[in-house]
Design an enzyme around this catalytic site. Structure first.
Site, mmCIF file in Angstrom:
data_model
loop_
_atom_site.group_PDB
_atom_site.id
_atom_site.type_symbol
_atom_site.label_atom_id
_atom_site.label_comp_id
_atom_site.label_asym_id
_atom_site.label_seq_id
_atom_site.Cartn_x
_atom_site.Cartn_y
_atom_site.Cartn_z
ATOM 1 N N HIS A 117 51.455 10.354 9.282
ATOM 2 C CA HIS A 117 49.555 9.547 10.517
ATOM 3 C C HIS A 117 51.154 9.474 11.631
ATOM 4 O O HIS A 117 52.501 9.097 11.073
ATOM 5 C CB HIS A 117 49.691 8.829 9.426
ATOM 6 C CG HIS A 117 48.988 7.673 10.356
ATOM 7 N ND1 HIS A 117 49.158 6.895 11.297
ATOM 8 C CD2 HIS A 117 47.167 7.514 10.228
ATOM 9 C CE1 HIS A 117 47.778 5.651 12.060
ATOM 10 N NE2 HIS A 117 46.730 6.736 11.494
ATOM 11 N N ASP A 194 54.862 5.824 2.393
ATOM 12 C CA ASP A 194 53.818 5.228 3.436
ATOM 13 C C ASP A 194 52.868 5.301 2.320
ATOM 14 O O ASP A 194 52.335 6.422 1.907
ATOM 15 C CB ASP A 194 53.344 6.205 4.760
ATOM 16 C CG ASP A 194 51.997 5.784 5.400
ATOM 17 O OD1 ASP A 194 50.979 5.476 4.321
ATOM 18 O OD2 ASP A 194 51.858 6.350 6.583
ATOM 19 N N GLN A 197 47.437 5.461 1.772
ATOM 20 C CA GLN A 197 46.215 6.458 1.340
ATOM 21 C C GLN A 197 46.847 6.319 -0.486
ATOM 22 O O GLN A 197 45.626 7.404 -0.659
ATOM 23 C CB GLN A 197 45.847 7.715 2.431
ATOM 24 C CG GLN A 197 45.906 7.692 3.382
ATOM 25 C CD GLN A 197 44.551 6.825 3.632
ATOM 26 O OE1 GLN A 197 43.767 6.610 3.089
ATOM 27 N NE2 GLN A 197 43.947 6.808 5.050
ATOM 28 N N LYS A 220 41.858 -0.913 3.782
ATOM 29 C CA LYS A 220 42.128 0.128 3.203
ATOM 30 C C LYS A 220 41.900 -0.034 1.425
ATOM 31 O O LYS A 220 41.412 1.230 1.239
ATOM 32 C CB LYS A 220 42.757 0.855 3.568
ATOM 33 C CG LYS A 220 43.417 2.088 4.890
ATOM 34 C CD LYS A 220 44.259 2.692 5.713
ATOM 35 C CE LYS A 220 43.991 2.932 6.743
ATOM 36 N NZ LYS A 220 43.911 3.754 7.673
ATOM 37 N N CYS A 358 45.141 10.732 14.016
ATOM 38 C CA CYS A 358 46.430 10.586 14.162
ATOM 39 C C CYS A 358 47.126 11.504 13.253
ATOM 40 O O CYS A 358 48.562 10.692 12.835
ATOM 41 C CB CYS A 358 46.375 8.820 13.365
ATOM 42 S SG CYS A 358 45.062 7.730 14.484
#
Ligand code: PLP
Length: 399
Positions: A117, A194, A197, A220, A358
């Site tokens: 991202h 990261d 997700q 999220k 993104c």
């Protein structure tokens, strides 16, 4: 029935029942999270840490209990390793700035991947401008997997840090972080993950993953906007300088010299989002009650089902066919611009995301300007995927 916990899911758009399939962008909030926010503003609102009065102490207790809740949720060793931020983006900027100052010199190398991202690309580019580091990029295979042999070849004695997503927000690929951590550490480098997700979708144990840093966003994961987390191993955070200066992060200030607070407060300048932290903890508790393994199993079933239904549509191409794939299906339909597809589906009450997500370098890798993306959460159903598939068929026939 979990859907009943999410009031927004029972609304209509354009007179149609809402089919919300944009969960990778942000999830909807269960009633308990919204109530935690209003409750706190109605009953327990006061600035934290500095007050001797009753309300301030209560608010401080909630804020620090939230930190403990996050620690437990990601299985970190200590609460000093949990830094509250505004979200994944701020966590990664903090890391690039502060770890950059502590561990990176001109000519040192940071390795990223083609599936990152923008928020795991641009902070490192800003650091490159400031410090003259080199950025190397691990390629992605046609199936949407990280090319691990290429990753190994990219690691050199100058590699100081590797920063990768756990789960791609476009391809849904779940990267084998534990294996990557071993590879990265055997080359003497650090690994940042990261987790934007992954944290909402599967049980996370930072010690089992073996990562040195993990970033994620509350919104999220059924929590509010404006709150997120940077986890970092204590011995590394200790060596890193503050990211921002101000109240809360200091031990003592004189004009001659300022000393900093202990971890994690050194990284939390200014009034923290103490309402957000409590609401985030409420969301994490909610997920734990639903059961992380049950959430993961349900979403994997939806991902498989959506892949099956959408692949049967003529002219539809799915990007990312990893076996270990999570909660995201990105695709294009021949002859239909993704923006038109998204707009026409919206008229049927179906919310998906279209565009570059993104991740412009990944779009370039797959030779497209944009994709349509359906992404799932614990409250989605097979019926909603049927509605999506039927909707795509309807739109396709219009072109
Ligand atoms: N990383 C990934 C993989 C994401 O999917 C996102 C958001 O879509 C981000 C980072 C940025 O998250 P935020 O905008 O909450 O900071």
């Amino acid at each position: 029935m979990l859907r009943a916990d999410f009031p927004i899911l029972s609304r209509t758009v354009y007179g149609k029942p809402l089919v919300y399939l944009d969960n990778a962008a942000t999830t909807q909030k269960p009633r308990c999270v919204v109530e935690a926010i209003t409750e706190q503003y109605y009953n327990t609102n006061a600035n934290v840490h500095r007050g001797v009065h009753f309300l301030s102490q209560q608010a401080t207790e909630l804020h620090e209990a939230a930190r403990e809740c996050v620690r437990r949720f990601i299985h970190a060793e200590r609460t000093s390793e949990i830094v509250f931020t505004r979200g994944t983006t701020e966590s990664l900027n903090l890391l690039a700035e502060s770890a950059g100052a502590a561990f990176l010199r001109e000519g040192d190398e940071v390795v990223l991947s083609e599936m990152e991202h923008h928020s795991n690309i641009v902070p490192w580019q800003l650091l490159r401008e400031r410090r003259g580091i080199t950025i190397k990029v691990c390629p992605v295979t046609d199936e949407g997997l990280l090319n691990l042999e290429a990753l190994e070849r990219l690691l050199t004695p100058r590699t100081r840090l590797v920063s990768l997503c756990h789960v791609s927000n476009v391809l849904g690929t779940v990267n084998p972080i534990r294996r990557i951590a071993e590879m990265v550490h055997s080359h003497g480098a650090l690994l940042c993950v990261d987790g934007a997700q992954s944290v909402p979708h599967r049980a996370i144990d930072v010690r089992e993953l073996g990562c040195d840093f993990l970033a994620f966003s509350g919104h999220k994961a059924y929590g509010p906007t404006g709150i997120g987390v940077l986890y970092g191993r204590e011995e590394l955070l200790e060596k890193m300088p503050p990211y921002q200066g101000g109240g809360e992060m200091i031990a003592r200030v004189t004009f001659a010299k300022t000393t900093y607070e202990r971890l994690p407060y050194k990284f939390e300048a200014g009034t923290p989002d103490y309402v957000g932290s409590h609401a985030l903890a409420t969301a994490l508790d909610y997920m734990e009650r639903a059961g992380m393994d049950a959430i993961a199993a349900h979403e994997r079933d939806l991902t498989r089902y959506a892949t099956e239904r959408l692949s049967a549509i003529s002219g539809l191409h799915i990007y990312g066919t990893a076996l270990d794939k999570e909660a995201v299906v990105s695709f294009n339909v021949e002859g239909v611009h993704p923006f038109d597809l998204g707009t026409l589906l919206d008229r049927l009450g179906i919310a998906i995301r279209t565009g570059h997500h993104c991740a412009q370098p990944l779009m370039a890798r797959f030779g497209t300007e944009g994709m349509a993306r359906a992404s799932f959460a614990l409250y989605n159903t097979r019926e909603e995927i049927n509605a999506l598939a039927d909707g795509i068929e309807r739109v396709r026939k219009m072109f």
